[in-house]
Design a protein around this motif. Structure first.
Motif, PDB file in Angstrom:
ATOM      1  N   UNK A 123       0.779  -1.031  -0.018  1.00 16.05           N
ATOM      2  CA  UNK A 123      -0.030   0.066  -0.016  1.00 16.05           C
ATOM      3  C   UNK A 123       0.927   1.303  -0.022  1.00 16.05           C
ATOM      4  N   UNK A 124       2.011   1.303   0.823  1.00 15.30           N
ATOM      5  CA  UNK A 124       2.889   2.274   0.767  1.00 15.30           C
ATOM      6  C   UNK A 124       3.627   2.619  -0.630  1.00 15.30           C
ATOM      7  N   UNK A 125       4.080   1.677  -1.192  1.00 13.88           N
ATOM      8  CA  UNK A 125       4.670   1.736  -2.422  1.00 13.88           C
ATOM      9  C   UNK A 125       3.630   2.261  -3.533  1.00 13.88           C
ATOM     10  N   UNK A 126       2.676   1.573  -3.612  1.00 11.99           N
ATOM     11  CA  UNK A 126       1.656   2.040  -4.284  1.00 11.99           C
ATOM     12  C   UNK A 126       1.070   3.459  -4.235  1.00 11.99           C
ATOM     13  N   UNK A 127       0.889   3.768  -3.318  1.00 10.93           N
ATOM     14  CA  UNK A 127       0.674   5.284  -2.731  1.00 10.93           C
ATOM     15  C   UNK A 127       1.712   6.160  -3.302  1.00 10.93           C
ATOM     16  N   UNK A 128       2.890   5.848  -3.012  1.00 13.32           N
ATOM     17  CA  UNK A 128       3.905   6.590  -3.322  1.00 13.32           C
ATOM     18  C   UNK A 128       4.220   6.622  -5.015  1.00 13.32           C
ATOM     19  N   UNK A 129       4.130   5.444  -5.707  1.00 14.88           N
ATOM     20  CA  UNK A 129       4.130   5.231  -7.140  1.00 14.88           C
ATOM     21  C   UNK A 129       3.141   6.129  -7.836  1.00 14.88           C
TER      22      UNK A 129
ATOM     23  N   UNK B  31       3.731  -9.469  -2.623  1.00 10.77           N
ATOM     24  CA  UNK B  31       5.052  -9.358  -2.887  1.00 10.77           C
ATOM     25  C   UNK B  31       5.421  -9.005  -4.409  1.00 10.77           C
ATOM     26  N   UNK B  32       4.420  -9.661  -5.179  1.00  6.57           N
ATOM     27  CA  UNK B  32       4.616  -9.444  -6.594  1.00  6.57           C
ATOM     28  C   UNK B  32       4.497  -7.933  -7.005  1.00  6.57           C
ATOM     29  N   UNK B  33       3.219  -7.516  -6.439  1.00  6.80           N
ATOM     30  CA  UNK B  33       3.002  -5.947  -6.925  1.00  6.80           C
ATOM     31  C   UNK B  33       4.037  -5.072  -6.048  1.00  6.80           C
ATOM     32  N   UNK B  34       4.564  -5.532  -4.852  1.00  4.75           N
ATOM     33  CA  UNK B  34       5.584  -4.339  -4.381  1.00  4.75           C
ATOM     34  C   UNK B  34       6.790  -4.671  -5.257  1.00  4.75           C
ATOM     35  N   UNK B  35       7.207  -5.626  -5.888  1.00  5.33           N
ATOM     36  CA  UNK B  35       8.208  -6.036  -6.583  1.00  5.33           C
ATOM     37  C   UNK B  35       8.348  -4.960  -7.769  1.00  5.33           C
ATOM     38  N   UNK B  36       6.864  -4.904  -8.477  1.00  2.00           N
ATOM     39  CA  UNK B  36       6.687  -4.014  -9.673  1.00  2.00           C
ATOM     40  C   UNK B  36       7.076  -2.567  -9.184  1.00  2.00           C
ATOM     41  N   UNK B  37       6.414  -1.981  -8.039  1.00  2.69           N
ATOM     42  CA  UNK B  37       6.462  -0.771  -7.815  1.00  2.69           C
ATOM     43  C   UNK B  37       7.980  -0.406  -7.594  1.00  2.69           C
ATOM     44  N   UNK B  41      10.684   2.447  -9.404  1.00  7.20           N
ATOM     45  CA  UNK B  41      11.280   3.353  -8.623  1.00  7.20           C
ATOM     46  C   UNK B  41      12.662   3.260  -9.081  1.00  7.20           C
ATOM     47  N   UNK B  42      13.011   2.252  -9.006  1.00  7.50           N
ATOM     48  CA  UNK B  42      14.598   1.821  -9.536  1.00  7.50           C
ATOM     49  C   UNK B  42      14.811   2.460 -10.914  1.00  7.50           C
ATOM     50  N   UNK B  43      13.797   2.448 -11.837  1.00 10.14           N
ATOM     51  CA  UNK B  43      13.932   2.832 -13.191  1.00 10.14           C
ATOM     52  C   UNK B  43      13.939   4.440 -13.228  1.00 10.14           C
ATOM     53  N   UNK B  44      13.117   4.845 -12.031  1.00  7.96           N
ATOM     54  CA  UNK B  44      13.081   6.450 -12.081  1.00  7.96           C
ATOM     55  C   UNK B  44      14.514   7.127 -11.578  1.00  7.96           C
ATOM     56  N   UNK B  95      19.860  -0.518  -5.018  1.00  8.56           N
ATOM     57  CA  UNK B  95      19.255  -1.267  -3.864  1.00  8.56           C
ATOM     58  C   UNK B  95      17.755  -1.413  -4.292  1.00  8.56           C
ATOM     59  N   UNK B  96      17.031  -0.777  -4.799  1.00  5.41           N
ATOM     60  CA  UNK B  96      15.649  -0.793  -5.199  1.00  5.41           C
ATOM     61  C   UNK B  96      15.470  -1.992  -6.196  1.00  5.41           C
ATOM     62  N   UNK B  97      16.328  -1.946  -7.168  1.00  2.51           N
ATOM     63  CA  UNK B  97      16.354  -3.053  -8.389  1.00  2.51           C
ATOM     64  C   UNK B  97      16.641  -4.280  -7.641  1.00  2.51           C
ATOM     65  N   UNK B  98      17.579  -4.509  -6.772  1.00  3.68           N
ATOM     66  CA  UNK B  98      17.981  -5.698  -6.345  1.00  3.68           C
ATOM     67  C   UNK B  98      16.811  -6.292  -5.487  1.00  3.68           C
ATOM     68  N   UNK B  99      16.266  -5.230  -4.781  1.00  3.93           N
ATOM     69  CA  UNK B  99      14.972  -5.569  -3.614  1.00  3.93           C
ATOM     70  C   UNK B  99      13.920  -6.283  -4.562  1.00  3.93           C
ATOM     71  N   UNK B 100      13.659  -5.571  -5.658  1.00  4.53           N
ATOM     72  CA  UNK B 100      12.630  -5.695  -6.669  1.00  4.53           C
ATOM     73  C   UNK B 100      12.716  -7.031  -7.221  1.00  4.53           C
ATOM     74  N   UNK B 101      14.241  -7.393  -7.611  1.00  2.00           N
ATOM     75  CA  UNK B 101      14.305  -8.805  -8.075  1.00  2.00           C
ATOM     76  C   UNK B 101      14.104  -9.680  -7.095  1.00  2.00           C
ATOM     77  N   UNK B 102      14.544  -9.706  -6.011  1.00  2.00           N
ATOM     78  CA  UNK B 102      14.335 -10.726  -4.931  1.00  2.00           C
ATOM     79  C   UNK B 102      12.786 -10.947  -4.475  1.00  2.00           C
ATOM     80  N   UNK B 103      12.288  -9.771  -4.395  1.00  2.00           N
ATOM     81  CA  UNK B 103      10.793  -9.811  -4.089  1.00  2.00           C
ATOM     82  C   UNK B 103      10.143 -10.821  -5.087  1.00  2.00           C
ATOM     83  N   UNK B 104      10.277 -10.415  -6.131  1.00  2.00           N
ATOM     84  CA  UNK B 104       9.693 -11.122  -7.409  1.00  2.00           C
ATOM     85  C   UNK B 104      10.148 -12.605  -7.127  1.00  2.00           C
ATOM     86  N   UNK B 105      11.373 -13.007  -6.874  1.00  2.00           N
ATOM     87  CA  UNK B 105      11.804 -14.283  -6.808  1.00  2.00           C
ATOM     88  C   UNK B 105      11.215 -15.077  -5.516  1.00  2.00           C
TER      89      UNK B 105
END
Lengths: 151, 154
Positions: A123-129, B31-37, B41-44, B95-105
Protein backbone atom coordinates in the motif's frame (compact mmCIF):
# COMPACT_ATOMS: atom_id res chain seq x y z
CA UNK A 1 1.80 -24.23 -11.57
CA UNK A 2 3.25 -26.74 -9.12
CA UNK A 3 4.40 -23.93 -6.86
CA UNK A 4 0.92 -22.45 -6.82
CA UNK A 5 -0.50 -25.77 -5.66
CA UNK A 6 1.95 -25.82 -2.79
CA UNK A 7 1.22 -22.21 -1.85
CA UNK A 8 -2.53 -22.73 -1.77
CA UNK A 9 -2.04 -25.20 1.05
CA UNK A 10 -0.78 -22.41 3.35
CA UNK A 11 -3.53 -21.26 5.65
CA UNK A 12 -3.87 -17.92 7.45
CA UNK A 13 -3.33 -19.46 10.88
CA UNK A 14 -0.32 -21.54 9.75
CA UNK A 15 3.02 -20.64 11.31
CA UNK A 16 5.58 -19.04 9.03
CA UNK A 17 9.12 -20.43 9.07
CA UNK A 18 11.22 -17.27 9.25
CA UNK A 19 15.00 -17.72 9.49
CA UNK A 20 17.09 -15.82 12.06
CA UNK A 21 18.57 -13.66 9.32
CA UNK A 22 15.11 -12.80 8.03
CA UNK A 23 13.95 -11.77 11.49
CA UNK A 24 17.06 -9.64 11.99
CA UNK A 25 16.69 -7.90 8.60
CA UNK A 26 13.00 -7.25 9.17
CA UNK A 27 13.59 -5.86 12.66
CA UNK A 28 16.32 -3.50 11.49
CA UNK A 29 14.43 -2.31 8.41
CA UNK A 30 11.32 -1.71 10.54
CA UNK A 31 13.35 0.62 12.76
CA UNK A 32 14.55 2.61 9.76
CA UNK A 33 11.02 2.66 8.32
CA UNK A 34 9.75 4.07 11.62
CA UNK A 35 12.45 6.72 11.54
CA UNK A 36 11.54 7.78 7.99
CA UNK A 37 7.84 7.68 8.91
CA UNK A 38 8.47 10.01 11.84
CA UNK A 39 10.52 12.23 9.56
CA UNK A 40 7.52 12.49 7.19
CA UNK A 41 5.39 13.72 10.10
CA UNK A 42 8.10 16.22 11.09
CA UNK A 43 8.20 17.54 7.50
CA UNK A 44 4.39 17.76 7.47
CA UNK A 45 4.56 19.84 10.64
CA UNK A 46 7.12 22.23 9.15
CA UNK A 47 5.04 22.62 5.97
CA UNK A 48 1.92 23.23 8.08
CA UNK A 49 3.74 25.93 10.08
CA UNK A 50 4.78 27.62 6.81
CA UNK A 51 1.16 27.41 5.56
CA UNK A 52 -0.14 29.04 8.74
CA UNK A 53 2.63 31.66 8.65
CA UNK A 54 1.51 32.60 5.14
CA UNK A 55 -2.09 32.95 6.28
CA UNK A 56 -1.56 34.63 9.67
CA UNK A 57 1.27 37.04 8.96
CA UNK A 58 0.00 37.85 5.48
CA UNK A 59 3.59 38.16 4.40
CA UNK A 60 6.23 35.78 3.24
CA UNK A 61 9.29 36.38 1.05
CA UNK A 62 7.33 35.66 -2.11
CA UNK A 63 7.95 37.50 -5.37
CA UNK A 64 6.24 40.90 -5.60
CA UNK A 65 3.73 39.77 -8.26
CA UNK A 66 2.32 37.22 -5.83
CA UNK A 67 2.03 39.76 -3.00
CA UNK A 68 0.37 42.25 -5.38
CA UNK A 69 -2.39 39.77 -6.13
CA UNK A 70 -3.56 40.02 -2.56
CA UNK A 71 -5.16 37.52 -0.17
CA UNK A 72 -6.59 35.21 -2.84
CA UNK A 73 -3.13 34.27 -4.07
CA UNK A 74 -1.79 33.86 -0.55
CA UNK A 75 -4.76 31.72 0.49
CA UNK A 76 -4.22 29.52 -2.60
CA UNK A 77 -0.55 29.09 -1.67
CA UNK A 78 -1.59 28.27 1.89
CA UNK A 79 -4.01 25.60 0.62
CA UNK A 80 -1.29 24.08 -1.59
CA UNK A 81 1.04 23.90 1.42
CA UNK A 82 -1.70 22.27 3.49
CA UNK A 83 -2.31 19.66 0.78
CA UNK A 84 1.43 18.91 0.76
CA UNK A 85 1.35 18.57 4.56
CA UNK A 86 -1.57 16.12 4.34
CA UNK A 87 0.30 14.11 1.70
CA UNK A 88 3.38 13.91 3.91
CA UNK A 89 1.15 12.76 6.78
CA UNK A 90 -0.27 10.01 4.56
CA UNK A 91 3.23 8.86 3.58
CA UNK A 92 4.09 8.72 7.27
CA UNK A 93 0.92 6.83 8.20
CA UNK A 94 1.43 4.19 5.50
CA UNK A 95 5.09 3.69 6.36
CA UNK A 96 4.52 3.53 10.12
CA UNK A 97 1.67 1.05 9.54
CA UNK A 98 3.98 -1.18 7.47
CA UNK A 99 6.72 -1.00 10.13
CA UNK A 100 4.22 -1.82 12.88
CA UNK A 101 2.81 -4.82 11.00
CA UNK A 102 6.29 -6.19 10.24
CA UNK A 103 7.17 -6.09 13.95
CA UNK A 104 3.87 -7.85 14.66
CA UNK A 105 4.63 -10.45 11.99
CA UNK A 106 8.04 -11.16 13.55
CA UNK A 107 6.45 -11.64 16.96
CA UNK A 108 3.43 -13.67 15.81
CA UNK A 109 5.20 -15.66 13.09
CA UNK A 110 1.88 -16.50 11.40
CA UNK A 111 1.02 -16.40 7.73
CA UNK A 112 -1.84 -13.97 8.40
CA UNK A 113 0.28 -11.34 10.18
CA UNK A 114 2.91 -11.56 7.44
CA UNK A 115 0.15 -11.10 4.86
CA UNK A 116 -1.01 -7.94 6.63
CA UNK A 117 2.56 -6.61 6.80
CA UNK A 118 3.19 -7.27 3.12
CA UNK A 119 -0.14 -5.64 2.24
CA UNK A 120 0.77 -2.53 4.28
CA UNK A 121 4.13 -2.37 2.51
CA UNK A 122 2.50 -2.75 -0.89
CA UNK A 123 0.00 0.00 0.00
CA UNK A 124 2.85 2.40 0.84
CA UNK A 125 4.73 1.74 -2.41
CA UNK A 126 1.54 1.94 -4.47
CA UNK A 127 0.58 5.27 -2.91
CA UNK A 128 4.09 6.65 -3.39
CA UNK A 129 4.18 5.35 -6.96
CA UNK A 130 0.83 6.89 -7.92
CA UNK A 131 1.81 10.16 -6.25
CA UNK A 132 5.12 10.19 -8.15
CA UNK A 133 3.37 9.53 -11.46
CA UNK A 134 0.87 12.35 -10.82
CA UNK A 135 3.68 14.72 -9.76
CA UNK A 136 5.72 13.83 -12.84
CA UNK A 137 2.66 14.30 -15.07
CA UNK A 138 1.94 17.75 -13.59
CA UNK A 139 5.61 18.77 -13.96
CA UNK A 140 5.62 17.63 -17.58
CA UNK A 141 2.36 19.52 -18.29
CA UNK A 142 3.75 22.68 -16.69
CA UNK A 143 6.94 22.32 -18.70
CA UNK A 144 5.05 21.88 -21.96
CA UNK A 145 2.72 24.73 -20.98
CA UNK A 146 5.58 27.10 -20.22
CA UNK A 147 7.37 26.22 -23.46
CA UNK A 148 4.15 26.74 -25.44
CA UNK A 149 3.50 30.02 -23.62
CA UNK A 150 7.02 31.25 -24.39
CA UNK A 151 6.65 30.41 -28.07
CA UNK B 1 0.07 -41.55 -16.73
CA UNK B 2 3.59 -42.56 -15.80
CA UNK B 3 4.79 -39.08 -16.71
CA UNK B 4 2.22 -37.55 -14.39
CA UNK B 5 3.31 -39.76 -11.49
CA UNK B 6 6.92 -38.87 -12.14
CA UNK B 7 6.12 -35.17 -12.18
CA UNK B 8 4.16 -35.54 -8.94
CA UNK B 9 7.10 -37.29 -7.30
CA UNK B 10 9.48 -34.56 -8.43
CA UNK B 11 7.22 -31.92 -6.87
CA UNK B 12 7.09 -33.87 -3.63
CA UNK B 13 10.87 -34.17 -3.62
CA UNK B 14 11.20 -30.45 -4.29
CA UNK B 15 8.87 -29.68 -1.39
CA UNK B 16 10.99 -31.84 0.86
CA UNK B 17 14.28 -30.43 -0.39
CA UNK B 18 13.46 -26.71 -0.35
CA UNK B 19 11.79 -25.64 2.89
CA UNK B 20 8.95 -23.28 2.08
CA UNK B 21 8.20 -20.17 4.10
CA UNK B 22 4.52 -21.01 4.14
CA UNK B 23 3.13 -17.69 2.98
CA UNK B 24 -0.45 -17.35 1.81
CA UNK B 25 -1.45 -16.84 -1.79
CA UNK B 26 -2.39 -13.23 -1.02
CA UNK B 27 1.02 -12.58 0.55
CA UNK B 28 2.76 -13.77 -2.59
CA UNK B 29 0.47 -11.53 -4.64
CA UNK B 30 1.44 -8.55 -2.46
CA UNK B 31 5.12 -9.43 -2.88
CA UNK B 32 4.71 -9.49 -6.65
CA UNK B 33 2.91 -6.15 -6.65
CA UNK B 34 5.52 -4.50 -4.39
CA UNK B 35 8.23 -5.86 -6.66
CA UNK B 36 6.68 -4.03 -9.63
CA UNK B 37 6.51 -0.73 -7.76
CA UNK B 38 10.10 -1.13 -6.54
CA UNK B 39 11.18 -1.76 -10.11
CA UNK B 40 9.38 1.41 -11.20
CA UNK B 41 11.25 3.46 -8.60
CA UNK B 42 14.55 1.82 -9.52
CA UNK B 43 14.03 2.83 -13.17
CA UNK B 44 13.15 6.39 -12.07
CA UNK B 45 16.34 6.53 -10.00
CA UNK B 46 18.43 5.42 -12.96
CA UNK B 47 16.72 8.01 -15.20
CA UNK B 48 17.44 10.66 -12.56
CA UNK B 49 21.06 9.54 -12.45
CA UNK B 50 21.33 9.77 -16.23
CA UNK B 51 19.99 13.35 -16.27
CA UNK B 52 22.33 14.32 -13.43
CA UNK B 53 25.36 13.02 -15.33
CA UNK B 54 24.27 15.03 -18.38
CA UNK B 55 23.86 18.12 -16.16
CA UNK B 56 27.32 17.53 -14.67
CA UNK B 57 28.90 17.38 -18.13
CA UNK B 58 26.94 20.46 -19.20
CA UNK B 59 28.11 22.31 -16.09
CA UNK B 60 31.72 21.52 -16.92
CA UNK B 61 31.59 22.69 -20.53
CA UNK B 62 29.18 25.58 -20.07
CA UNK B 63 30.08 28.58 -22.20
CA UNK B 64 29.17 31.74 -20.40
CA UNK B 65 30.50 35.16 -21.41
CA UNK B 66 30.03 36.51 -17.91
CA UNK B 67 32.29 33.83 -16.50
CA UNK B 68 35.91 34.69 -15.97
CA UNK B 69 38.80 32.23 -15.70
CA UNK B 70 38.53 32.15 -11.93
CA UNK B 71 35.15 30.43 -12.20
CA UNK B 72 36.73 27.28 -13.68
CA UNK B 73 36.99 26.05 -10.11
CA UNK B 74 33.26 26.74 -9.66
CA UNK B 75 32.51 24.74 -12.81
CA UNK B 76 34.52 21.75 -11.62
CA UNK B 77 32.98 22.04 -8.17
CA UNK B 78 29.41 22.07 -9.51
CA UNK B 79 30.26 19.15 -11.82
CA UNK B 80 31.58 17.13 -8.87
CA UNK B 81 28.47 18.01 -6.83
CA UNK B 82 26.18 16.75 -9.62
CA UNK B 83 28.25 13.58 -9.95
CA UNK B 84 28.02 12.95 -6.20
CA UNK B 85 24.22 13.31 -6.36
CA UNK B 86 24.22 10.99 -9.41
CA UNK B 87 26.15 8.42 -7.35
CA UNK B 88 23.56 8.75 -4.57
CA UNK B 89 20.82 8.06 -7.14
CA UNK B 90 22.77 5.09 -8.51
CA UNK B 91 22.89 3.36 -5.14
CA UNK B 92 19.21 4.12 -4.50
CA UNK B 93 18.36 2.55 -7.84
CA UNK B 94 20.65 -0.41 -7.22
CA UNK B 95 19.13 -1.26 -3.84
CA UNK B 96 15.61 -0.82 -5.18
CA UNK B 97 16.32 -2.92 -8.25
CA UNK B 98 17.93 -5.74 -6.27
CA UNK B 99 15.11 -5.62 -3.75
CA UNK B 100 12.58 -5.78 -6.58
CA UNK B 101 14.33 -8.77 -8.18
CA UNK B 102 14.40 -10.75 -4.93
CA UNK B 103 10.83 -9.79 -4.03
CA UNK B 104 9.77 -11.24 -7.36
CA UNK B 105 11.84 -14.35 -6.71
CA UNK B 106 10.32 -14.71 -3.24
CA UNK B 107 6.84 -14.39 -4.76
CA UNK B 108 7.61 -17.29 -7.11
CA UNK B 109 9.65 -19.59 -4.89
CA UNK B 110 8.33 -18.79 -1.39
CA UNK B 111 11.62 -19.80 0.20
CA UNK B 112 13.53 -18.39 3.14
CA UNK B 113 16.60 -17.73 0.97
CA UNK B 114 14.84 -15.54 -1.57
CA UNK B 115 12.86 -13.70 1.12
CA UNK B 116 16.10 -13.23 3.06
CA UNK B 117 17.81 -11.62 0.06
CA UNK B 118 14.77 -9.39 -0.52
CA UNK B 119 14.78 -8.26 3.11
CA UNK B 120 18.55 -7.73 3.04
CA UNK B 121 18.26 -5.26 0.17
CA UNK B 122 15.16 -3.72 1.69
CA UNK B 123 17.16 -3.07 4.87
CA UNK B 124 20.03 -1.62 2.83
CA UNK B 125 17.61 0.69 1.03
CA UNK B 126 15.93 2.00 4.19
CA UNK B 127 19.24 2.34 6.00
CA UNK B 128 20.70 4.26 3.08
CA UNK B 129 17.58 6.45 2.84
CA UNK B 130 17.67 7.07 6.59
CA UNK B 131 21.37 8.03 6.59
CA UNK B 132 20.75 10.35 3.62
CA UNK B 133 17.89 11.97 5.55
CA UNK B 134 20.12 12.48 8.61
CA UNK B 135 22.88 13.99 6.45
CA UNK B 136 20.39 16.33 4.70
CA UNK B 137 18.90 17.45 8.03
CA UNK B 138 22.35 18.04 9.51
CA UNK B 139 23.39 20.02 6.41
CA UNK B 140 20.28 22.24 6.59
CA UNK B 141 20.86 22.83 10.30
CA UNK B 142 24.52 23.65 9.70
CA UNK B 143 23.58 26.04 6.89
CA UNK B 144 21.08 27.86 9.12
CA UNK B 145 23.68 28.19 11.90
CA UNK B 146 26.31 29.44 9.43
CA UNK B 147 23.86 31.96 7.97
CA UNK B 148 23.01 33.22 11.43
CA UNK B 149 26.71 33.57 12.24
CA UNK B 150 27.66 35.24 8.96
CA UNK B 151 24.64 37.54 8.80
CA UNK B 152 23.86 38.54 12.40
CA UNK B 153 21.04 40.84 11.34
CA UNK B 154 19.11 38.03 9.63
Amino acid sequence: MEERTIVEVADNSDPIKLSENNISYLQKSSKWMRFIGDFYFFTALIVLIIALAVLVFDYFPFPQYILNNGPVMLTSICIVYMVIAVLYCLFGVYLLCAAKYFIKAINDKTALSMEKALYAEKRYWKFTGIFTMVALGITLLLLIGSVAFTL
Amino acid sequence: MEEKTESHNTTAEMTDEIPRLGMTKKSLKHLKSTSKWLNFFAILSYIGMFFLIITAIAALFRQDDKMIDATMFARIFSCICYLVIAAVYYFLGRFLFRSSTYYNEAAILDTNESFEDANKYKLLFWKYYGILTIISLASILLLIILLLLVIPGL
